[in-house]
Write a protein that holds these residues in place. Structure first.
Motif, PDB file in Angstrom:
ATOM      1  N   PRO A 176     -59.443   6.025  72.188  1.00  0.00           N
ATOM      2  CA  PRO A 176     -58.647   6.836  71.254  1.00  0.00           C
ATOM      3  C   PRO A 176     -59.050   6.654  69.793  1.00  0.00           C
ATOM      4  CG  PRO A 176     -57.308   5.096  72.253  1.00  0.00           C
ATOM      5  CD  PRO A 176     -58.608   5.098  72.955  1.00  0.00           C
TER       6      PRO A 176
ATOM      7  N   SER B 150     -62.197   8.556  69.114  1.00  0.00           N
ATOM      8  CA  SER B 150     -61.892   9.997  69.166  1.00  0.00           C
ATOM      9  C   SER B 150     -61.230  10.472  67.884  1.00  0.00           C
ATOM     10  CB  SER B 150     -60.970  10.305  70.358  1.00  0.00           C
ATOM     11  OG  SER B 150     -61.560   9.873  71.548  1.00  0.00           O
ATOM     12  N   VAL B 151     -60.254   9.686  67.389  1.00  0.00           N
ATOM     13  CA  VAL B 151     -59.554  10.063  66.153  1.00  0.00           C
ATOM     14  C   VAL B 151     -60.531  10.082  64.984  1.00  0.00           C
ATOM     15  CG1 VAL B 151     -57.819   9.322  64.449  1.00  0.00           C
ATOM     16  CG2 VAL B 151     -57.263   9.294  66.880  1.00  0.00           C
TER      17      VAL B 151
ATOM     18  N   THR C 240     -61.409  13.637  63.324  1.00  0.00           N
ATOM     19  CA  THR C 240     -60.909  13.787  61.953  1.00  0.00           C
ATOM     20  C   THR C 240     -62.076  13.936  60.980  1.00  0.00           C
ATOM     21  OG1 THR C 240     -59.038  12.385  62.543  1.00  0.00           O
ATOM     22  CG2 THR C 240     -59.364  12.798  60.199  1.00  0.00           C
TER      23      THR C 240
ATOM     24  N   THR D 274     -46.773  13.759  62.796  1.00  0.00           N
ATOM     25  CA  THR D 274     -48.117  14.063  63.321  1.00  0.00           C
ATOM     26  C   THR D 274     -48.332  15.570  63.435  1.00  0.00           C
ATOM     27  OG1 THR D 274     -47.280  13.716  65.562  1.00  0.00           O
ATOM     28  CG2 THR D 274     -48.520  11.908  64.602  1.00  0.00           C
TER      29      THR D 274
ATOM     30  N   LEU E 191     -51.513  17.319  61.627  1.00  0.00           N
ATOM     31  CA  LEU E 191     -52.519  18.016  62.438  1.00  0.00           C
ATOM     32  C   LEU E 191     -52.629  19.483  62.030  1.00  0.00           C
ATOM     33  CD1 LEU E 191     -51.907  16.527  66.011  1.00  0.00           C
ATOM     34  CD2 LEU E 191     -53.696  15.935  64.390  1.00  0.00           C
TER      35      LEU E 191
ATOM     36  N   LEU F 295     -57.589  15.458  69.209  1.00  0.00           N
ATOM     37  CA  LEU F 295     -56.837  14.684  68.219  1.00  0.00           C
ATOM     38  C   LEU F 295     -55.419  14.351  68.658  1.00  0.00           C
ATOM     39  CD1 LEU F 295     -57.543  15.740  64.535  1.00  0.00           C
ATOM     40  CD2 LEU F 295     -57.483  13.467  65.502  1.00  0.00           C
TER      41      LEU F 295
ATOM     42  N   ALA G 286     -55.337  11.733  71.421  1.00  0.00           N
ATOM     43  CA  ALA G 286     -55.850  10.451  70.919  1.00  0.00           C
ATOM     44  C   ALA G 286     -54.816   9.775  70.021  1.00  0.00           C
ATOM     45  CB  ALA G 286     -57.158  10.670  70.169  1.00  0.00           C
ATOM     46  N   VAL G 287     -54.211  10.547  69.115  1.00  0.00           N
ATOM     47  CA  VAL G 287     -53.203   9.989  68.197  1.00  0.00           C
ATOM     48  C   VAL G 287     -51.994   9.506  68.994  1.00  0.00           C
ATOM     49  CG1 VAL G 287     -51.549  10.598  66.379  1.00  0.00           C
ATOM     50  CG2 VAL G 287     -53.934  11.307  66.170  1.00  0.00           C
TER      51      VAL G 287
END
Length: 755
Positions: free
Chosen positions: A385, A388-389, A393, A573, A577, A706, A709-710
């Motif tokens: 994760p 991935s973030v 990002t 979040t 996002l 995202l 992952a978040v």
């Protein structure tokens, strides 16, 4: 659980349940509503935004003076007579003969008035190679484009007799006609092709004709009802053609999306072995609720446009808000009734190889292509994760980076249409020979007595200073309306079609020339309007609206998410996002249309700027539409969590089960918006490309990488709600299928979780 809480929680489920039990009544009420709305709308007629209300500032004051005086400004036209090489000048007999022929030809049509010769008005260029014959069209300016054909024909005939000269007409009426001919059909084609495109994608998504037709029918009826309502509402808040086009776009996108969410869930429950009634009840309580939450969020985002103070924006915002509200109500009321009526017949018209049953047979497994793909992606995302973030990002911030240097302006004719129209070349030639002549600044002078000595002298001073200050090279033309005590002063601005340079000339007129001349006479009003002034006033007003609109949309979306999921983390979040996806869309727009990277792929070379209204419009629309997917995916994750899955499992389940429907919904939106990207007008291209790119990023990188992952990184903290916020109204509900399937009230699992 309090009664109010139960009522709020069960709104979608209760609406769906009532519709399923009273099927014919629900369908009948919907049809009646659509017919009544259309009937009332056509009876009321649509009131469109008036020119005087389009903008605030000087442009508004000028339009108000003209309106109050009852002056119908005619559409003015210009014929450029220009030597093709250096041999001829305006003093030569052949040139004079051409001017005389043009004057006689246009007068002979009987469609024009106030024809002036360049030898009287001194509209001859410095090098003597170009001259302008000017005149006004008879009748109303708004419809002049419909009457200009014979005049254009007469000018063409003169051109045939004078080969060594270039004789071309340009003006309000001829431009109106050219655009209507070239782009009137453009919009209709886009609007008409959007429906078959959406239907085609739905056929692929569902593999059954009836299931694919339902969302399209619901979206179309919602659009028809809204058109009628727009007519009624326009008597309070005027509407416009642009608002109509935007309403069609948004209506088709959300109308189809909402039905898609609902239908897919109902089918999924039936496939899982539920009977038709239970499957409908589950779909109503889960997808139905997600539709209401996301619909209200979209409506709130659209309402942000009402804070701009710009009539055109307010019309777009209200029209979009109405169509979303109508589509949302239709999805949770008439759709369950139709599904209940159709039963298994919703799968009629199966498409070979596309219907799930044929896929099941072919693959001996229930996972379809989309979820197999997303299962693989998610496996990697949930395994790493943090990486991935960071990667996702970083990629989005890199895409958003060009937005930092965004330049916005109202596009000039040559920017808007490039060299696709001959009239653009004429526009450029007039501007070259007579800087600013194609779009002069217009000073509307109102006095107690326009013929008083001090006013006449101030007008003469203004005319002289406009040239001596360097704001204009002349000729400055004054047109008096003695009876109304109004004068129009036309000042060609140095800088012409270069809005930055012309803007500097306008500032000179407003800040130096006017105060020193007309400003010294008591009781004289002299607002300056015209295309350059309009563009500047529009930008100023828009600049002032950006912060309140952004703040309103972000704060309200945050509060709605907080109440809908009872989680501070989910609310924060979702906003972050969404802002990332809007930033990425801005970056793509600037890269393609301002810097020209890959611009030729969308036919957009050399625009050099983003049309002023687009960034704010995109923000509002995207924030609304992004919430659609977000609410849908997070609702599914929360539902799985409430059923006792671990957070990681819930994320996996939520994203994989929604992947197919979110992909289908996104593909439809991208396709519909991309159609607008094929139009010839650069502003429409920018809107289409911006929206399509943003939705694509949103449905893939944001929702597929995202978000999971978040959420995986946050774990149980996803459901965090501080104690002091527990008093907030509870708009969640227990989304477990078992609970929905039972008639008795569900156990409150959410409280055990602290959700």
């Amino acid at each position: 659980m309090g009664n109010g809480e139960t009522r709020v929680r069960g709104l979608a489920a209760r609406a769906g349940g009532w519709s399923a039990r009273h099927r014919w009544a629900a369908v009948g009420i919907w049809v009646l509503f659509v017919v009544l709305a259309m009937g009332l709308g056509s009876a009321a007629g649509r009131v469109d935004v008036k020119d005087s209300d389009q903008l605030k500032g000087e442009t508004h004051t000028a339009a108000k003076i003209v309106e109050d005086a009852g002056i119908d400004e005619p559409a003015s036209e210009t014929v450029l007579i220009q030597a093709k090489d250096g041999s001829l000048t305006a003093t030569d007999s052949e040139f004079r003969a051409a001017v005389t022929a043009v004057v006689q030809a246009v007068e002979g049509t009987g469609k024009v008035t106030d024809v002036t010769s360049p030898y009287d008005t001194q509209t001859i260029s410095k090098d003597g190679r170009s001259a302008l014959v000017q005149f006004d069209m008879r009748g109303e300016a708004d419809t002049a484009g419909e009457r200009v054909e014979p005049v254009l024909k007469a000018v063409e005939d003169v051109q045939k007799d004078h080969e060594s000269l270039r004789i071309e007409e340009i003006g309000g009426a001829s431009m109106m006609k050219t655009f209507d001919d070239a782009f009137g059909d453009d919009f209709q084609k886009a609007e008409y092709s959007a429906v078959p495109v959406a239907l085609g994608i739905l056929l692929i998504a569902f593999g059954a004709l009836v299931a694919a037709l339902l969302p399209v029918l619901l979206a179309i009826t919602a659009i028809m009802a809204t058109m009628g309502l727009m007519g009624v509402v326009s008597h309070v808040m005027p509407m416009s053609e642009t608002a109509n086009s935007v309403m069609l776009l948004v209506g088709l996108a959300v109308g189809v999306d909402y039905c898609l969410f609902y239908l897919r869930r109902e089918r999924e429950e039936r496939e899982a072995g539920q009977d038709a009634q239970t499957a409908l009840r589950v779909a109503a309580a889960t997808s139905g609720r997600a539709i209401i939450v996301s619909g209200v969020t979209v409506c709130v985002a659209m309402a942000g446009m009402l804070f701009t103070g710009l009539a055109e924006f307010e019309a777009m915002g209200l029209a979009s808000l109405m169509v979303v509200a109508v589509a949302m109500v239709g999805s949770v009321t008439v759709l369950p009734a139709l599904l209940s009526l159709l039963g298994g017949r919703v799968e009629k018209g199966k498409v070979p190889f596309l219907h799930p049953e044929s896929r099941l047979r072919r693959k001996r497994g229930r996972g379809n292509r989309e979820s197999r793909f997303w299962t693989a992606v998610l496996k990697g995302v949930l395994a790493r994760p943090v990486l991935s973030v960071v990667v996702a990002t970083g990629a989005l911030l890199a895409v958003a980076a060009p937005a930092v240097g965004m330049k916005t302006q109202n596009l000039t004719l040559d920017q808007e249409f490039g060299d696709s129209l001959p009239i653009v070349a004429t526009y450029n030639r007039v501007n070259e020979a007579f800087p600013g002549g194609a779009e002069p600044a217009e000073v509307v002078v109102k006095a107690d007595d326009i013929n008083a000595d001090e006013v006449t002298s101030a007008l003469a001073d203004f005319r002289e200073r406009a040239v001596s200050s360097g704001a204009s090279r002349g000729p400055v033309e004054i047109k008096l309306h003695d009876d109304m005590n109004v004068a129009f002063v036309y000042v060609p601005l140095v800088g012409g079609s270069d809005l930055d340079k012309a803007g500097a000339s306008l500032e000179k007129l407003r800040d130096e020339v006017r105060p020193a001349t007309l400003g010294k006479v008591d009781g004289v009003e002299a607002p300056i309007t015209g295309q350059v002034a309009g563009s500047q006033d529009f930008n100023d007003q828009l600049g002032g609206a950006v912060v309140p609109v952004f703040a309103f949309v972000v704060v309200f979306a945050f509060v709605l998410m907080l109440l809908s999921f009872r989680s501070l983390t989910v609310a924060i979040t979702s906003i972050v996002l969404n802002l990332l996806s809007v930033g990425a869309a801005y970056g793509i727009l600037v890269a393609v249309f301002q810097h020209g990277w890959g611009a030729s792929l969308v036919g957009a070379e050399g625009v050099g700027a983003i049309v002023s209204w687009l960034p704010l419009f995109l923000f509002v629309i995207l924030f609304g539409l992004s919430m659609d997917y977000h609410v849908f995916v997070v609702s599914r994750i929360r539902e799985a969590r409430l059923r006792g899955r671990s957070t990681k499992d819930a994320i996996q389940h939520g994203v994989v089960t929604t992947a197919g429907v979110v992909t289908s919904a996104a593909v439809i939106m991208v396709a519909v918006f991309a159609i607008f990207g094929t139009l010839s007008m650069q502003s429409m291209k920018q809107m289409g490309v911006g929206l399509a790119a943003a939705v694509l990023i949103d449905a893939t990188i944001i929702r597929g990488v995202l978000l999971p992952a978040v959420m995986a990184l946050l774990g149980e903290r996803n459901w965090y709600l501080p104690k002091w916020l527990h008093r907030l109204p509870d708009l969640t509900h227990d989304e477990s299928t078992e609970a929905v399937a039972q008639p008795q009230p569900p156990a409150v699992e959410g409280e055990r979780m602290g959700v």
